[in-house]
Design an enzyme around this catalytic site. Sequence first.
Site, PDB file in Angstrom:
ATOM      1  N   GLY A 122     110.380  -7.734  94.290  1.00 17.34           N
ATOM      2  CA  GLY A 122     109.179  -8.040  93.096  1.00 17.34           C
ATOM      3  C   GLY A 122     109.886  -8.924  92.180  1.00 17.34           C
ATOM      4  N   LEU A 123     110.539  -9.860  92.731  1.00 18.24           N
ATOM      5  CA  LEU A 123     111.169 -11.064  91.848  1.00 18.24           C
ATOM      6  C   LEU A 123     110.523 -12.366  92.348  1.00 18.24           C
ATOM      7  CD1 LEU A 123     114.779  -9.938  91.714  1.00 18.24           C
ATOM      8  CD2 LEU A 123     113.145  -9.537  89.951  1.00 18.24           C
ATOM      9  N   SER A 125     110.088 -13.884  95.612  1.00 18.06           N
ATOM     10  CA  SER A 125     110.660 -14.765  96.393  1.00 18.06           C
ATOM     11  C   SER A 125     109.555 -15.646  97.123  1.00 18.06           C
ATOM     12  CB  SER A 125     111.342 -13.750  97.524  1.00 18.06           C
ATOM     13  OG  SER A 125     110.468 -13.044  97.951  1.00 18.06           O
ATOM     14  N   ASP A 170     103.448 -16.115  88.892  1.00 15.23           N
ATOM     15  CA  ASP A 170     104.804 -16.033  89.402  1.00 15.23           C
ATOM     16  C   ASP A 170     105.006 -17.650  90.082  1.00 15.23           C
ATOM     17  OD1 ASP A 170     104.647 -13.495  89.337  1.00 15.23           O
ATOM     18  OD2 ASP A 170     104.489 -13.213  91.592  1.00 15.23           O
TER      19      ASP A 170
HETATM   20  C1  GLA Z   1     102.550  -9.989  91.512  1.00 14.06           C
HETATM   21  C2  GLA Z   1     101.649 -11.039  91.750  1.00 14.06           C
HETATM   22  C3  GLA Z   1     101.538 -11.663  90.258  1.00 14.06           C
HETATM   23  C4  GLA Z   1     101.008 -10.437  89.297  1.00 14.06           C
HETATM   24  C5  GLA Z   1     102.043  -9.379  89.476  1.00 14.06           C
HETATM   25  C6  GLA Z   1     101.613  -8.096  88.620  1.00 14.06           C
HETATM   26  O1  GLA Z   1     103.821 -10.515  91.124  1.00 14.06           O
HETATM   27  O2  GLA Z   1     102.120 -12.257  92.390  1.00 14.06           O
HETATM   28  O3  GLA Z   1     100.296 -12.439  90.222  1.00 14.06           O
HETATM   29  O4  GLA Z   1      99.722 -10.109  89.448  1.00 14.06           O
HETATM   30  O5  GLA Z   1     102.182  -8.902  90.862  1.00 14.06           O
HETATM   31  O6  GLA Z   1     101.469  -8.483  87.186  1.00 14.06           O
END
Ligand code: GLA
Length: 383
Positions: A122-123, A125, A170
């Site tokens: 969840g960072l 990559s 992101d």
């Molecule tokens: C992932 C997606 C982002 C966003 C988050 C949730 O990281 O890449 O666009 O939707 O989930 O906030």
Amino acid sequence: MQVLELAQRFEKFFGAQSRIYRAPGRVNLIGEHTDYNDGFVMPAAVAFSTYVAIAKRTERKLVIRSEQFPGSFEFDLDHLPPQRTRSWCDYVLGVATVLQQQGYSLAGASMLIHGEVPIGAGLSSSAAIEVASALALLSLTEIQLPLPQVAQLCRQAENNFVGARVGIMDQFVSCMGKAGHAILLDCRSLEPKFVPIPASLRLVVCNTMVKHDLATGTYNTRRAECEEGMRYFAKHDPAIRALRDVSLDLLDQHARDLPAPIWKRCCHVVRENQRTVDAACALADGDLGRMGELMRESHRSLRDLYEVSCRELDLMVEVAEGQPGFCGGRMTGGGFGGCTVNLVRQENAPEFAAQVAERYRRATGITPQIYTCSAEDGVQALT
Ligand code: GLA
């Protein structure tokens, strides 16, 4: 990462001198699952990065290798695969495909990729490899695009080629991150506001070690649920184009008319947008008590209304409570695993990390990874 060594390894594989680009991963302080609803997010780039070394080839071929995964991939630039190949190199291919579709002519290239952003944590990559690859590929034909446009191209690659319907957060922060700052981003106008993070704080990122994968599963379902909510509200007010436009009042008026899961998703998004705007003020004012409370509310909402947390994330959030120097924490990113982000006073960060790791390990039997981070700059050319 030693940039010089990456350049040497590149030369050994490909017999050429390379240029190197670095793009970071990110943590999101608050504003989760709001970006694809045209809402607000507040991420910061962190020091984990992906490095792409690149050199031109004489023939129109893309040859891609990674230092983390085996094998070498070779593609004809004029006949790139029309859809994903289900390998890690899809992120690079997706970017190359979108750039060509949009009329940017690419040159044949050798690419060596070195990734340090933990995968599936969840960072981001994926955003890091996309953004570094985009700048690397564009550099060979001397094309310079504004960074927000690069972010949009990379998002399209992930949406249309890789098949994850992610929002812009992101890729945007990987492009535009600024050391010492979070970005309050309006995902409709793409206008960023840089919010200073007090220098006395650290972003302590706790990896549950439970992996998530956005290309499959519930992420796309949540998006579809938001769209259903949006269509419902648009019938009442045609000016509503996204959940961003729904007010708290309107939401409350229709609490009973929507199917319960759809109402819960809408409720999260509408309130999370407000929390994010409030959090930017709290952080800028140094009101860490308020900032922490907003982060806690965000986590509860993601757990109970948006339903994207999991037992391990909830536990990681719980074990942080009461630790000295802790201001607030929550799950960060898409959810279903991955990391929590915690605002912790610098002097307490090492003890915080040790305590949280020990408590989490005792409760789950899993040894977590804990990273103490600061906000860093976005994408850079290194050589
Ligand atoms: C992932 C997606 C982002 C966003 C988050 C949730 O990281 O890449 O666009 O939707 O989930 O906030």
